[in-house]
Design a protein around this motif. Sequence first.
Motif, PDB file in Angstrom:
ATOM      1  N   PRO A  70       0.833  -1.201   0.000  1.00 51.53           N
ATOM      2  CA  PRO A  70       0.000   0.000   0.000  1.00 51.53           C
ATOM      3  C   PRO A  70       0.871   1.255   0.000  1.00 51.53           C
ATOM      4  CG  PRO A  70       0.089  -0.961   2.185  1.00 51.53           C
ATOM      5  CD  PRO A  70       0.800  -1.909   1.270  1.00 51.53           C
ATOM      6  N   ILE A  71       0.313   2.348  -0.459  1.00 51.82           N
ATOM      7  CA  ILE A  71       1.034   3.617  -0.452  1.00 51.82           C
ATOM      8  C   ILE A  71       0.374   4.526   0.575  1.00 51.82           C
ATOM      9  CG2 ILE A  71       1.765   5.588  -1.830  1.00 51.82           C
ATOM     10  CD1 ILE A  71       1.110   3.728  -4.306  1.00 51.82           C
ATOM     11  N   ALA A  72       1.088   4.796   1.642  1.00 55.40           N
ATOM     12  CA  ALA A  72       0.535   5.703   2.652  1.00 55.40           C
ATOM     13  C   ALA A  72       0.678   7.132   2.144  1.00 55.40           C
ATOM     14  CB  ALA A  72       1.282   5.526   3.964  1.00 55.40           C
ATOM     15  N   THR A  73      -0.418   7.868   2.132  1.00 55.91           N
ATOM     16  CA  THR A  73      -0.378   9.232   1.605  1.00 55.91           C
ATOM     17  C   THR A  73      -0.777  10.227   2.699  1.00 55.91           C
ATOM     18  OG1 THR A  73      -1.028   8.359  -0.547  1.00 55.91           O
ATOM     19  CG2 THR A  73      -1.231  10.736  -0.223  1.00 55.91           C
ATOM     20  N   HIS A  74       0.005  11.270   2.844  1.00 61.97           N
ATOM     21  CA  HIS A  74      -0.308  12.289   3.845  1.00 61.97           C
ATOM     22  C   HIS A  74      -0.212  13.682   3.250  1.00 61.97           C
ATOM     23  CE1 HIS A  74       0.002   9.205   6.919  1.00 61.97           C
ATOM     24  NE2 HIS A  74       1.147   8.833   6.354  1.00 61.97           N
ATOM     25  N   VAL A  75      -1.056  14.565   3.740  1.00 63.70           N
ATOM     26  CA  VAL A  75      -0.978  15.964   3.325  1.00 63.70           C
ATOM     27  C   VAL A  75      -0.046  16.692   4.301  1.00 63.70           C
ATOM     28  CG1 VAL A  75      -2.281  18.090   2.980  1.00 63.70           C
ATOM     29  CG2 VAL A  75      -3.312  15.880   2.396  1.00 63.70           C
ATOM     30  N   VAL A  76       0.887  17.451   3.742  1.00 63.01           N
ATOM     31  CA  VAL A  76       1.805  18.240   4.568  1.00 63.01           C
ATOM     32  C   VAL A  76       1.451  19.719   4.423  1.00 63.01           C
ATOM     33  CG1 VAL A  76       4.210  18.861   4.975  1.00 63.01           C
ATOM     34  CG2 VAL A  76       3.632  16.541   4.211  1.00 63.01           C
TER      35      VAL A  76
ATOM     36  N   GLY B  38       8.631  -4.641  -3.053  1.00 65.35           N
ATOM     37  CA  GLY B  38       8.007  -5.262  -1.903  1.00 65.35           C
ATOM     38  C   GLY B  38       7.823  -4.302  -0.728  1.00 65.35           C
ATOM     39  N   HIS B  39       8.457  -3.135  -0.789  1.00 64.76           N
ATOM     40  CA  HIS B  39       8.426  -2.228   0.357  1.00 64.76           C
ATOM     41  C   HIS B  39       7.248  -1.267   0.268  1.00 64.76           C
ATOM     42  CE1 HIS B  39      12.455  -3.750   0.608  1.00 64.76           C
ATOM     43  NE2 HIS B  39      12.745  -3.215  -0.561  1.00 64.76           N
ATOM     44  N   PRO B  40       6.699  -0.928   1.431  1.00 67.07           N
ATOM     45  CA  PRO B  40       5.559  -0.007   1.416  1.00 67.07           C
ATOM     46  C   PRO B  40       5.957   1.371   0.871  1.00 67.07           C
ATOM     47  CG  PRO B  40       6.250  -0.507   3.675  1.00 67.07           C
ATOM     48  CD  PRO B  40       7.048  -1.386   2.780  1.00 67.07           C
ATOM     49  N   GLY B  41       5.043   2.002   0.173  1.00 71.92           N
ATOM     50  CA  GLY B  41       5.329   3.312  -0.408  1.00 71.92           C
ATOM     51  C   GLY B  41       4.823   4.429   0.489  1.00 71.92           C
ATOM     52  N   LEU B  42       5.445   5.588   0.306  1.00 70.33           N
ATOM     53  CA  LEU B  42       5.048   6.751   1.077  1.00 70.33           C
ATOM     54  C   LEU B  42       4.912   7.931   0.129  1.00 70.33           C
ATOM     55  CD1 LEU B  42       4.762   8.279   3.848  1.00 70.33           C
ATOM     56  CD2 LEU B  42       7.219   8.741   3.656  1.00 70.33           C
ATOM     57  N   CYS B  43       3.801   8.636   0.220  1.00 75.04           N
ATOM     58  CA  CYS B  43       3.623   9.809  -0.644  1.00 75.04           C
ATOM     59  C   CYS B  43       3.216  10.994   0.224  1.00 75.04           C
ATOM     60  CB  CYS B  43       2.539   9.522  -1.682  1.00 75.04           C
ATOM     61  SG  CYS B  43       2.167  10.947  -2.705  1.00 75.04           S
ATOM     62  N   LEU B  44       3.973  12.079   0.125  1.00 70.80           N
ATOM     63  CA  LEU B  44       3.689  13.270   0.923  1.00 70.80           C
ATOM     64  C   LEU B  44       3.274  14.415   0.007  1.00 70.80           C
ATOM     65  CD1 LEU B  44       6.699  12.926   3.383  1.00 70.80           C
ATOM     66  CD2 LEU B  44       4.315  12.267   3.764  1.00 70.80           C
ATOM     67  N   LEU B  45       2.091  14.920   0.238  1.00 65.96           N
ATOM     68  CA  LEU B  45       1.545  15.985  -0.593  1.00 65.96           C
ATOM     69  C   LEU B  45       1.765  17.321   0.109  1.00 65.96           C
ATOM     70  CD1 LEU B  45      -1.855  14.219  -1.397  1.00 65.96           C
ATOM     71  CD2 LEU B  45       0.236  14.191  -2.776  1.00 65.96           C
ATOM     72  N   VAL B  46       2.767  18.042  -0.323  1.00 63.08           N
ATOM     73  CA  VAL B  46       3.102  19.310   0.328  1.00 63.08           C
ATOM     74  C   VAL B  46       2.276  20.434  -0.286  1.00 63.08           C
ATOM     75  CG1 VAL B  46       4.934  20.969   0.817  1.00 63.08           C
ATOM     76  CG2 VAL B  46       5.439  18.519   0.781  1.00 63.08           C
TER      77      VAL B  46
END
Length: 752
Positions: free
Chosen positions: A467-473, A641-649
């Motif tokens: 999964p790709i964890a997505t966060h708003v910055v 295989g590694h989890p993804g991270l997406c940061l929305l600045v």
Amino acid sequence: MAKLSDPLRPIVGEKAAKRLAALGPGLRTVGDLLTYYPRRYETRGELTDLAGLRDGEHVTVQAMIASVSSRPMRNRRGSIFEAVVTDGRGQLTLTFFGKGRQDWRERRLAPGQHGLFSGQVSTFRGKRQLSHPEYELIGSGPAGSERAVEFATELIPIYPASKDIASWQIADSVRLALAAAQIDDDPLPEDLRIRHKLYGYARALQAVHRPADTGDYMAARQRLKWDEAFMLQVVLAQRRWLSTEYIAVPRAPIDNGLLAAFDAELPFELTRGQQAAGATIAADLGRAHPMHRLLQGEVGSGKTVVALRGMLQVIDAAGQAALLAPTEVLAQQHHRSISQMLGPLAMAGQLGGADQATRVALLTGSQGTAARRRALLEAASGEAGIVIGTHALLEEHVQFAGLGLIVIDEQHRFGVEQREALRGKAVEGRPHVLVMTATPIPRTVAMTVFGDLEVTELTELPAGRSPIATHVVPAAEKPHYLDRTWQRVKEEVGLGRQAYIVCPRIGGQSDTDSDGGPAADRVGDDGMYGIADDGGFDFGDEVQPDEQRRASLSVLDVAGQLHEGPLADLRLAVLHGRLPPDEKDKVMLAFADGQIDVLVTTTVVEVGVDVPNATAMVIMDADRFGVSQLHQLRGRVGRGGHPGLCLLVTEASAGPARDRLDAVAATQDGFALSRLDLEQRREGDVLGAAQAGRKSSLKLLTLSKDEDLIGQARQEAEELVGEDPALGGQPALAAAITAMLDADRAEYLEKA
Ligand code: ADP
Ligand code: MG
């Protein structure tokens, strides 16, 4: 009496005609004006909600004058006259600058008066204002005065206006045009009209501009929407009908060919979806009529393998396949990954090549002459079973020995014309066409933009996707979150992973350009269908004008700052469309090879780029991208295989822009996001992208809301075309469609 095709000038006069012609869509004929529909209607006496106004917007509001004041200007001669108008709750200030005193204005704009006020909204010292608005007074109200009562039920049409012509001036011209026009023909077949209880054309045009009541204009709009939906569907139905008449060389699967050899060596098991799509395509390719299929599937759903298997089947049947990619980066990547997947099977004539082997050629606009000549030769001789390229493939001198299948990756960047150009390259019959897109397309769009294609969906992702964890910055409210963002990037790199940092703009000498193949993604240009729209005519949508915002962050600036500051210890590189192609390729290769930790880039990485070790993506000024584009972008991480991270600045504070980002963070359902995208975008954008000019023919129809109507229109069109493909029995419809296509073509040519 005037016909719809007659010029406006004799009817509305020289001055009005000039102003109407200067409006966004350029209104020159009676028909142009009568199909310039009101944006909305105001009921006399009912005031416009002023709270909804936004800076930069050109508005027409109905309001009551609450108070007026006048004062001399401080540094110059002259006076400032201000009228504060109200809707009963909010206020708006009308400001007029005069050379002398403005007593006459003060006498006209008296408190208690109701009027229509038209101008551009701005904010001055915290107050919403219209500077030098146009106005038309409509009596004092709300009740009491006779005039107000008389007009109480009259609906005032509000037209998209400009600074040169106000809504009510357009309304005056429309009134003249309606009185003069003789509308005998009706493009909709009579039986259809009766079945769906629709107004006749003349009545609908009358009612859409001068409705008696709400029911009247609703009925008018419904009828006029039918025109739009039906004509479009008839065109598409004719196209489908024609394509069943075309002949293709059947390319049925064989037992011991390339495809079988490839399948035997495949390092993974195909998902059920890939198997099903593969079977459908295999059957299509075996037929004597060309396949026209759209393969959609989320980012990472494994479309390429499905397409490649189709290509191998065609090669087994003595044909060639062309793979058309939207960008150079993507073409090169396809070339690398397909060559790699095929291994010895792609090494015909080389040491270690397998018996059944073919070759994979790459053709791009930028490659050297020698490489290019070799690729052209391999394509023309048939030595290359697969030819991969960008637009360069469309050029006239590119020839194939036996083109059997065209695969188009990320279709939304190619128009119908381009598809046609490639189709023409088949020597015998027509080639089969497979279009792949990772942007989930809502059903209505599929039915309209891609109405000549059949649709197959790949729903599941291959096992092992993370999964790709997505966060708003929120960079403006919480600056320390930004520090934390760079910290996270360092942590990922510390774990041996890599990161993308995406910016909306390249920066440097020419400031506006960005990347993305044929249609450059400009700042603020939503990416779903990747268009460069001229943006000229804005039908009711409120878009914040760019000049009101600061310039978006650029690759060059951000890379410089990170290199000096927070990411000084990491290996940074930049990637964007202005780099020379071999440089681009070098950077991409180095990144894929792990020699670069952080790639600062534009949306060139949007489509298809595949580096499994990249796990983090930071998107700067994320609010400047479209919802679907963000979804596409983040699909670049979490591919291994590694989890993804997406940061929305973002610096956007609470509001629609922030809501969109929250929506992207909240779901990974591409379909849900594409629906959201569609609701927020102008139809013209959506359609103008994939089919030149279509924008001019959709005015009332909204793809996000009129799904039922479009479905019904499609069915009606299918039936009509089935019985009467050339429309011999429907001269008015045929003429209207010809006019529509001519207008489309003209618009397309203008743009091209
Ligand atoms: P997209 O649909 O985004 O174009 P790709 O075709 O690029 O996806 O596939 C993404 C990655 O998944 C590729 O590395 C591909 O080799 C791999 N892949 C495709 N199908 C499968 C599968 N069934 N099982 C495991 N990996 C797969
Ligand atoms: Mg792909």
